[in-house]
Design a protein around this motif. Structure first.
Motif, PDB file in Angstrom:
ATOM      1  N   GLU B 200       0.814  -1.219   0.000  1.00 48.35           N
ATOM      2  CA  GLU B 200       0.000   0.000   0.000  1.00 48.35           C
ATOM      3  C   GLU B 200       0.842   1.261   0.000  1.00 48.35           C
ATOM      4  O   GLU B 200       0.512   2.230  -0.661  1.00 48.35           O
ATOM      5  N   TRP B 201       1.938   1.235   0.754  1.00 47.71           N
ATOM      6  CA  TRP B 201       2.770   2.429   0.861  1.00 47.71           C
ATOM      7  C   TRP B 201       3.906   2.424  -0.157  1.00 47.71           C
ATOM      8  O   TRP B 201       4.772   3.284  -0.139  1.00 47.71           O
ATOM      9  N   LYS B 202       3.912   1.449  -1.004  1.00 48.36           N
ATOM     10  CA  LYS B 202       4.914   1.350  -2.074  1.00 48.36           C
ATOM     11  C   LYS B 202       6.337   1.318  -1.523  1.00 48.36           C
ATOM     12  O   LYS B 202       7.218   2.043  -1.979  1.00 48.36           O
ATOM     13  N   VAL B 203       6.510   0.503  -0.522  1.00 49.20           N
ATOM     14  CA  VAL B 203       7.856   0.274  -0.003  1.00 49.20           C
ATOM     15  C   VAL B 203       8.279  -1.073  -0.568  1.00 49.20           C
ATOM     16  O   VAL B 203       7.708  -2.107  -0.221  1.00 49.20           O
ATOM     17  N   GLU B 204       9.232  -1.040  -1.479  1.00 44.96           N
ATOM     18  CA  GLU B 204       9.532  -2.232  -2.271  1.00 44.96           C
ATOM     19  C   GLU B 204      10.788  -2.952  -1.794  1.00 44.96           C
ATOM     20  O   GLU B 204      11.790  -2.318  -1.492  1.00 44.96           O
ATOM     21  N   GLY B 205      10.701  -4.266  -1.737  1.00 46.38           N
ATOM     22  CA  GLY B 205      11.871  -5.063  -1.399  1.00 46.38           C
ATOM     23  C   GLY B 205      12.821  -5.138  -2.587  1.00 46.38           C
ATOM     24  O   GLY B 205      12.399  -5.016  -3.739  1.00 46.38           O
ATOM     25  N   GLU B 206      14.094  -5.296  -2.285  1.00 47.65           N
ATOM     26  CA  GLU B 206      15.090  -5.379  -3.352  1.00 47.65           C
ATOM     27  C   GLU B 206      15.680  -6.777  -3.436  1.00 47.65           C
ATOM     28  O   GLU B 206      16.314  -7.134  -4.405  1.00 47.65           O
ATOM     29  N   GLU B 207      15.510  -7.530  -2.336  1.00 40.94           N
ATOM     30  CA  GLU B 207      16.142  -8.849  -2.299  1.00 40.94           C
ATOM     31  C   GLU B 207      15.185  -9.911  -1.809  1.00 40.94           C
ATOM     32  O   GLU B 207      14.245  -9.625  -1.067  1.00 40.94           O
ATOM     33  N   PHE B 208      15.474 -11.135  -2.181  1.00 43.96           N
ATOM     34  CA  PHE B 208      14.652 -12.255  -1.734  1.00 43.96           C
ATOM     35  C   PHE B 208      14.900 -12.527  -0.252  1.00 43.96           C
ATOM     36  O   PHE B 208      15.988 -12.279   0.247  1.00 43.96           O
ATOM     37  N   HIS B 210      14.002 -11.251   2.531  1.00 42.87           N
ATOM     38  CA  HIS B 210      13.984 -10.262   3.609  1.00 42.87           C
ATOM     39  C   HIS B 210      12.592 -10.186   4.209  1.00 42.87           C
ATOM     40  O   HIS B 210      11.606 -10.505   3.558  1.00 42.87           O
ATOM     41  N   LYS B 211      12.547  -9.746   5.459  1.00 40.33           N
ATOM     42  CA  LYS B 211      11.243  -9.671   6.121  1.00 40.33           C
ATOM     43  C   LYS B 211      10.459  -8.459   5.646  1.00 40.33           C
ATOM     44  O   LYS B 211       9.245  -8.420   5.713  1.00 40.33           O
ATOM     45  N   GLU B 212      11.179  -7.423   5.187  1.00 38.38           N
ATOM     46  CA  GLU B 212      10.524  -6.170   4.855  1.00 38.38           C
ATOM     47  C   GLU B 212      10.336  -6.018   3.346  1.00 38.38           C
ATOM     48  O   GLU B 212      11.079  -6.579   2.552  1.00 38.38           O
ATOM     49  N   GLY B 213       9.370  -5.209   3.000  1.00 35.94           N
ATOM     50  CA  GLY B 213       9.186  -4.810   1.609  1.00 35.94           C
ATOM     51  C   GLY B 213       8.216  -5.695   0.845  1.00 35.94           C
ATOM     52  O   GLY B 213       8.074  -6.879   1.128  1.00 35.94           O
ATOM     53  N   ARG B 298       7.589   3.703   9.853  1.00 40.36           N
ATOM     54  CA  ARG B 298       7.768   2.349  10.365  1.00 40.36           C
ATOM     55  C   ARG B 298       8.203   1.389   9.264  1.00 40.36           C
ATOM     56  O   ARG B 298       9.069   0.543   9.460  1.00 40.36           O
ATOM     57  N   LEU B 299       7.592   1.570   8.086  1.00 38.33           N
ATOM     58  CA  LEU B 299       7.865   0.623   7.006  1.00 38.33           C
ATOM     59  C   LEU B 299       9.219   0.854   6.340  1.00 38.33           C
ATOM     60  O   LEU B 299       9.671   0.055   5.544  1.00 38.33           O
ATOM     61  N   ASN B 300       9.831   1.965   6.664  1.00 39.34           N
ATOM     62  CA  ASN B 300      11.133   2.232   6.075  1.00 39.34           C
ATOM     63  C   ASN B 300      12.287   1.778   6.958  1.00 39.34           C
ATOM     64  O   ASN B 300      13.449   2.013   6.651  1.00 39.34           O
ATOM     65  N   LYS B 301      11.936   1.142   8.068  1.00 40.35           N
ATOM     66  CA  LYS B 301      12.982   0.616   8.960  1.00 40.35           C
ATOM     67  C   LYS B 301      12.996  -0.896   8.883  1.00 40.35           C
ATOM     68  O   LYS B 301      12.019  -1.512   8.468  1.00 40.35           O
ATOM     69  N   LYS B 302      14.093  -1.469   9.348  1.00 45.64           N
ATOM     70  CA  LYS B 302      14.119  -2.917   9.558  1.00 45.64           C
ATOM     71  C   LYS B 302      13.095  -3.212  10.646  1.00 45.64           C
ATOM     72  O   LYS B 302      12.990  -2.455  11.623  1.00 45.64           O
ATOM     73  N   GLU B 304      13.050  -5.203  13.059  1.00 48.71           N
ATOM     74  CA  GLU B 304      13.654  -5.330  14.394  1.00 48.71           C
ATOM     75  C   GLU B 304      13.918  -3.960  15.015  1.00 48.71           C
ATOM     76  O   GLU B 304      14.025  -3.848  16.225  1.00 48.71           O
ATOM     77  N   GLU B 305      14.034  -2.949  14.170  1.00 49.91           N
ATOM     78  CA  GLU B 305      14.377  -1.622  14.699  1.00 49.91           C
ATOM     79  C   GLU B 305      13.154  -0.740  14.942  1.00 49.91           C
ATOM     80  O   GLU B 305      13.277   0.406  15.343  1.00 49.91           O
ATOM     81  N   THR B 306      11.977  -1.262  14.663  1.00 51.66           N
ATOM     82  CA  THR B 306      10.785  -0.436  14.874  1.00 51.66           C
ATOM     83  C   THR B 306      10.382  -0.467  16.347  1.00 51.66           C
ATOM     84  O   THR B 306      10.761  -1.377  17.086  1.00 51.66           O
ATOM     85  N   ASP B 307       9.612   0.554  16.738  1.00 48.80           N
ATOM     86  CA  ASP B 307       9.181   0.629  18.141  1.00 48.80           C
ATOM     87  C   ASP B 307       8.039  -0.351  18.391  1.00 48.80           C
ATOM     88  O   ASP B 307       7.238  -0.584  17.521  1.00 48.80           O
TER      89      ASP B 307
END
Ligand code: SF4
Lengths: 200, 307
Positions: B200-208, B210-213, B298-302, B304-307
């Protein structure tokens, strides 16, 4: 007054945009007040506030209005079943025609929007107030590349290759250095844009 | 007790492997509810030829015929005894209550049907987008159903067991235009993906991995245009491709093997050629343009690093 009273709310907004655009461009954004605009329109300040709650809101609305106007025109061109090259010509020509019919919009873009970025920081960030134009151009470029007419590349270089020359032309006109009307350069400019974007 | 006969055409056996992982009901539980007449991987006492003869002479009545693998009438590519899979199916088609295509090959032809040296390879009632495969598009079994397709490469075991159990219980199954049970395939694999927020926020993963993106823009994810409940009925009850950071490759769709570059999103001048089902490209570009303007911290962090 009686003539204005008959206008619909949308038409009236258009009137306000036209006058506000001219005053903002002539006197500068900060030197123009809502009472100035109301006076020029022959309407009461209170009434003008019925349309726009603040000068800032009006300023942003003008951008959205222009974007919608141009966006709708590009949309119509996008829908046509004509070669990509011809579409470029039509887009270029339409842009300059709008500039000729409503020069205050171009003036506003150059002298207010680009010069007073702080006014547009909130609510017009990024492409928010010009989304229609950007979306239509995305659709246009995507289709051109999908058909194999345009070279594949990133969006932004292609975008500025298309829009940059148009902005440049109206800027030169504003500086009074163009011997002819911008619209008369449509053909040559469209040819340049086509050559720059086309697949080898 | 109703019975089930499983036969194979051109197949890698993947759907059989998948079925062994069935849970709730387990493989053995399923075959306590329905009698397994024959399966090429598990049956050692029975012999397919004998079973076929009994059916042929009307000594045996079959309820469920399950076909795994694409079919061909070319003996060079597939044979069981003196018969091709196509011949066996022609013999059985009017004698069984239901025919179920297990997996993408039996449903739509899949990879075997891309074989250029044998253009005769097909799915049972479809060949990719084309209606009509070995059987014409208006073919129906005794039960009144066409071939029931449960595609997937492989199919999820629960999609199969749920369908069989629904039919055993006499429930009506609604099929979509590719003859897949709607109850299962009305979902997109995008539905329920834990990366929806990133989408929804268009935060795209670059690698296979990963938990994010979200994997849509850079890694070719087909979740938003693939009918499959992969993020509703999880694999091994645990996870799914997209949850684990592997893009959906659209394996339940009829055109699955016709695409190229599975891990790439086809783009033109940076703009995706295909957009999610249900929206126009214009609407999609508008909404993503707006989404990209804003930033969800929030979505731009790893994670593990989010609050
Ligand atoms: S990874 Fe794929 S399925 Fe998940 S949200 Fe992104 S596009 Fe949808």
């Amino acid at each position: 007054m009686s003539k204005i009273r008959k206008l619909t709310k949308e038409e009236r907004k258009k009137e306000i945009v036209k006058v506000a655009c001219r005053l903002f461009a002539e006197r500068g954004y900060y030197n123009t007040t809502i009472p100035d605009i109301a006076e020029e329109l022959g309407m009461s300040v209170g009434n003008l506030y019925n349309y726009f709650r603040s000068k800032e809101e009006l300023a942003k609305y003008i951008m959205q209005y222009s974007s919608k106007l141009l966006g709708e025109e590009i949309h119509k061109i996008n829908q046509q079943d004509i070669p990509t090259k011809e579409k470029i010509y039509k887009i270029v020509r339409k842009f300059f025609e709008i500039g000729q019919e409503q020069p205050e919009l171009i003036e506003y873009f150059l002298r207010v929007f680009l010069s007073n970025r702080e006014v547009f920081e909130e609510g017009c960030e990024g492409f928010l107030c010009v989304q229609e134009v950007v979306t239509e151009l995305m659709l246009f470029l995507e289709e051109g590349a999908r058909k194999g007419d345009f070279r594949q590349q990133d969006f932004f270089p292609a975008f500025v290759t298309l829009m940059g020359p148009l902005g440049g032309m109206v800027f030169l006109q504003g500086e009074n250095v163009l011997p002819k009307e911008p619209v008369e350069y449509s053909q040559e400019l469209a040819e340049n844009i086509w050559r720059a974007l086309k697949a080898d | 007790m109703k019975n089930l006969l499983w036969i194979q055409g051109l197949s890698c056996n993947g759907n059989t492997q998948s079925l062994l992982n069935a849970e709730n009901p387990y493989f053995y539980e399923l075959f306590q509810k329905v009698e397994l007449l024959y399966h090429p991987s598990f049956s050692y006492r029975e012999n397919l030829q004998t079973v076929l003869k009994r059916i042929d002479s009307d000594k045996l009545k079959v309820n469920f015929l399950v076909v795994e693998g694409a079919v061909t009438s070319d003996m060079k590519f597939h044979r069981t005894g003196n018969y091709t899979i196509a011949q066996i199916l022609q013999k059985l088609k009017d004698k069984v209550d239901y025919i179920i295509a297990a997996g993408n090959c039996a449903s739509f032809g899949n990879i075997p049907a891309t074989l250029s040296c044998n253009p005769d390879v097909t799915g049972l009632q479809f060949r990719f987008t084309q209606k009509g495969g070995l059987f014409p598009s208006d073919f129906k079994t005794k039960s009144g159903y066409p071939i029931i397709n449960i595609p997937g490469c492989p199919m999820h075991p629960a999609w199969f067991t749920q369908t069989i159990i629904a039919l055993l219980e006499g429930r009506k199954i609604v099929l979509d235009s590719f003859n897949r049970p709607k109850e299962l395939f009305m979902y997109l694999s995008h539905d329920g993906c834990i990366r929806n927020e990133y989408f929804e926020w268009k935060v795209e993963g670059e690698e296979f991995g990963h938990k994010e993106g979200c994997l849509f823009y850079n890694l070719g994810c087909r979740g938003p245009m693939t009918h499959a409940p992969c993020n509703k009925i999880l694999w091994n009850g645990i996870s799914s491709k997209t949850r684990a950071g592997m893009p959906c490759i659209g394996c339940t769709e009829f055109d699955f093997p016709l695409r190229r570059n599975y891990f790439e999103t086809k783009k033109n001048i940076g703009i995706p050629e295909e957009v999610p089902l249900g929206v126009t490209k214009r609407a999609y570009l508008t909404i993503t343009g707006v989404a990209k303007t804003f930033k969800n911290e929030r979505l731009n962090k790893k994670l593990e690093e989010t609050d």
